[in-house]
Motif scaffolding. Structure first.
Motif, PDB file in Angstrom:
ATOM      1  N   ALA A   1       0.852  -1.200   0.000  1.00  0.00           N
ATOM      2  CA  ALA A   1       0.000   0.000   0.000  1.00  0.00           C
ATOM      3  C   ALA A   1       0.882   1.243   0.000  1.00  0.00           C
ATOM      4  N   GLY A   2       0.319   2.318  -0.530  1.00  0.00           N
ATOM      5  CA  GLY A   2       1.059   3.571  -0.630  1.00  0.00           C
ATOM      6  C   GLY A   2       1.512   4.089   0.721  1.00  0.00           C
ATOM      7  N   VAL A   3       0.681   3.875   1.737  1.00  0.00           N
ATOM      8  CA  VAL A   3       1.022   4.405   3.054  1.00  0.00           C
ATOM      9  C   VAL A   3       2.333   3.802   3.552  1.00  0.00           C
ATOM     10  N   PHE A   4       2.547   2.516   3.269  1.00  0.00           N
ATOM     11  CA  PHE A   4       3.795   1.874   3.706  1.00  0.00           C
ATOM     12  C   PHE A   4       4.968   2.377   2.862  1.00  0.00           C
ATOM     13  N   ALA A   5       4.745   2.472   1.536  1.00  0.00           N
ATOM     14  CA  ALA A   5       5.810   2.963   0.650  1.00  0.00           C
ATOM     15  C   ALA A   5       6.249   4.366   1.092  1.00  0.00           C
ATOM     16  N   HIS A   6       5.273   5.192   1.412  1.00  0.00           N
ATOM     17  CA  HIS A   6       5.522   6.577   1.831  1.00  0.00           C
ATOM     18  C   HIS A   6       6.371   6.617   3.114  1.00  0.00           C
ATOM     19  N   LYS A   7       5.926   5.899   4.115  1.00  0.00           N
ATOM     20  CA  LYS A   7       6.629   5.951   5.403  1.00  0.00           C
ATOM     21  C   LYS A   7       8.024   5.315   5.304  1.00  0.00           C
ATOM     22  N   GLU A   8       8.113   4.242   4.535  1.00  0.00           N
ATOM     23  CA  GLU A   8       9.419   3.590   4.365  1.00  0.00           C
ATOM     24  C   GLU A   8      10.387   4.534   3.646  1.00  0.00           C
ATOM     25  N   ALA A   9       9.871   5.260   2.668  1.00  0.00           N
ATOM     26  CA  ALA A   9      10.719   6.185   1.908  1.00  0.00           C
ATOM     27  C   ALA A   9      11.263   7.288   2.818  1.00  0.00           C
ATOM     28  N   GLU A  10      10.431   7.763   3.741  1.00  0.00           N
ATOM     29  CA  GLU A  10      10.902   8.797   4.678  1.00  0.00           C
ATOM     30  C   GLU A  10      12.055   8.265   5.530  1.00  0.00           C
ATOM     31  N   VAL A  11      11.909   7.020   5.967  1.00  0.00           N
ATOM     32  CA  VAL A  11      12.951   6.412   6.803  1.00  0.00           C
ATOM     33  C   VAL A  11      14.254   6.275   6.015  1.00  0.00           C
ATOM     34  N   VAL A  12      14.164   5.757   4.795  1.00  0.00           N
ATOM     35  CA  VAL A  12      15.375   5.558   3.985  1.00  0.00           C
ATOM     36  C   VAL A  12      16.042   6.911   3.711  1.00  0.00           C
ATOM     37  N   ALA A  13      15.241   7.905   3.327  1.00  0.00           N
ATOM     38  CA  ALA A  13      15.810   9.231   3.013  1.00  0.00           C
ATOM     39  C   ALA A  13      16.512   9.816   4.231  1.00  0.00           C
ATOM     40  N   ARG A  14      15.875   9.701   5.384  1.00  0.00           N
ATOM     41  CA  ARG A  14      16.486  10.257   6.600  1.00  0.00           C
ATOM     42  C   ARG A  14      17.815   9.581   6.903  1.00  0.00           C
ATOM     43  N   ASN A  15      17.829   8.258   6.786  1.00  0.00           N
ATOM     44  CA  ASN A  15      19.051   7.525   7.149  1.00  0.00           C
ATOM     45  C   ASN A  15      20.181   7.754   6.147  1.00  0.00           C
ATOM     46  N   VAL A  16      19.825   7.849   4.862  1.00  0.00           N
ATOM     47  CA  VAL A  16      20.858   8.118   3.853  1.00  0.00           C
ATOM     48  C   VAL A  16      21.419   9.533   4.089  1.00  0.00           C
ATOM     49  N   ALA A  17      20.527  10.495   4.309  1.00  0.00           N
ATOM     50  CA  ALA A  17      20.972  11.874   4.537  1.00  0.00           C
ATOM     51  C   ALA A  17      21.847  11.953   5.792  1.00  0.00           C
TER      52      ALA A  17
END
Ligand code: FAD
Length: 422
Positions: A339-355
């Motif tokens: 679901a989009g909600v999971f994709a969205h939240k997972e993307a925030e986590v990945v972006a934060r950790n990469v940054a």
């Protein structure tokens, strides 16, 4: 490695980099950009500009100085907000009103590469996309799930795939001239993205038939491959969604696995040996992992990409996968729904950790399994489900009663989405 030629092309073209950054220098490990202080920028490559890819690219851009490049590869020109496809089916939206050009992200300093991802070499962190070889410092795979209607003989020819923009639109046209008869919704496999969507579609179409004054002439049925609605959310949520659908006079047939669809005569054959007739058919197709991900050898036993469920890291350093392309097992034995909600939240986590890894700033993020979704019930009303999908031994999910408030919230959410990320 990003080839020299490729970087040179972008020196002249991408004004956001301006004259502040010098061209990449080959002697360093990274062919990134260098600022006046001699610091080298990193390259983050995001594959797929769907829900997860858009959020990841935007969040990275927000968190990283411009010396770091964010490249986003996508085969489509436009992003279509999938939850709104249900309103396209009923004629309340058009594809145009729920789409945005992905090229707009260039204005924010995200480099959009239009084309196919052709191959992925996770060990070397190398990707061929749109004919170019790219070797980023970080790779984020957000390629979603492919729709695979060809898995069921006759399905593609006989019905409308409302999970694809073209299918939702062709259904809208057919529905506009539907004056009565058997309207059938079908889920062609028990596992599909957004487990609530076919149930919402049934309720929205029922309401649309009433609005058009053809409800008495229309028999609306939902044949589902799964045992019940939204099974991962638990028996209580499942029972309540089933009640909502059946209370509208929609005939619900769970555990009906389609094996074949005929166009003339119009019949659907099921694995049980039974069959059903239809006049207008809308279906949810089976899903498959994108071929490029399969060819890359990235799939696990589940048929999807295995990742750490909190960081979305694959087994390859610097390579992440998120959203529908992943398979995340839950303690209950079923996977985290797509679901989009999971994709969205997972993307925030990945972006934060990469940054954080690049800048050394910010706190480490971890995806906690929280999810929520609207459930449109028709007549300007909707319900709302939310909960902890990582809870053990089973997800803890609750559902709010349908009201106009949740419908209004979904309308606002649509507007927010189409504005916020473009
Ligand atoms: C009708 C419908 C209603 C829905 N309603 C909801 C809802 O209410 N709530 C909810 O949470 N979710 C909903 N969803 C599900 C949601 O849309 C998906 O789960 C979500 O989009 C997944 O995000 P993603 O980034 O993983 O994949 P996607 O959003 O599918 O993005 C993947 C992208 O990768 C691109 N791509 C794939 N292969 C290649 C390639 N080889 N080269 C280049 N590009 C490629 C695709 O074109 C696509 O743009 C709904 C889905 C549908 C169809």
């Amino acid at each position: 490695m990003v080839p020299w030629k490729y970087c040179q092309k972008h020196v002249g073209r991408t004004s956001f980099l301006g004259a502040r950054y010098r061209v990449p220098h080959g002697a360093r490990r990274h062919w990134g950009w260098q600022d006046r202080m001699g610091r080298t920028g990193r390259i983050i490559l995001v594959l797929g500009a769907g829900v997860g890819g858009l959020v990841a690219a935007n969040e990275l851009r927000k968190r990283l100085p411009r010396m770091h490049r964010i490249l986003l590869v996508e085969r489509e020109a436009d992003f279509v907000f999938a939850p709104s496809l249900l309103w396209v089916m009923t004629g309340d939206r058009t594809i145009r009103t729920v789409s945005r050009p992905i090229a707009r992200l260039e204005r924010k300093g995200i480099e959009v590469i239009r084309g196919q991802v052709e191959s992925i070499d996770s060990e070397r962190r190398a990707v061929v996309a749109a004919g170019r070889r790219l070797t980023p410092d970080y790779l984020i795979i957000a390629l979603g799930a492919d729709l695979a209607p060809e898995g069921v003989p006759g399905l593609k020819e006989a019905g409308h795939d409302f999970y694809a923009p073209a299918g939702a639109d062709s259904f809208r046209e057919a529905f506009a001239s539907f004056a009565g008869g058997k309207l059938v919704l079908l889920t062609a496999s028990p596992a599909y993205k957004c487990p609530g969507a076919p149930y919402e579609a049934a309720m929205l179409l029922e309401a649309a038939c009433r609005k058009r004054g053809i409800r008495a002439q229309a028999e609306i049925s939902l044949y589902a491959a799964e045992a019940g609605p939204m099974g991962v959310a638990g028996p209580d949520v499942s029972r309540r969604v089933r009640q909502m659908v059946e209370s509208k006079g929609v005939r619900y047939y769970p555990e009906h696995q389609v094996t074949e669809v005929l166009k003339d005569p119009r019949r659907i054959r099921f694995a049980s040996g039974g069959d059903a007739s239809y006049d207008l058919l809308a279906y949810v197709p089976p899903l498959a992992a994108p071929r490029v991900v399969r060819d890359a050898g990235l799939l696990g036993e589940s048929g999807w990409v295995p990742v750490d469920r909190n960081t979305l890291q694959t087994k390859y350093p610097g390579v992440f996968a998120l959203g529908d392309v992943t398979g995340i097992p839950l303690a209950m034995g079923k996977p985290l729904p797509k679901a989009g909600v999971f994709a969205h939240k997972e993307a925030e986590v990945v972006a934060r950790n990469v940054a954080r890894e690049i800048t050394g700033r910010g706190a480490r993020a971890s995806y906690d399994g929280w999810g929520e979704c609207f459930i449109e019930t028709g007549d300007g009303r909707g319900g709302f489900g939310r909960g902890d999908f990582y809870a053990e031994p089973t997800p803890r999910v609750s559902i709010e009663r349908p009201s106009w408030r949740w419908h209004a919230a979904k309308v606002l959410f649509e507007k927010y989405w189409l504005r916020r990320w473009f």
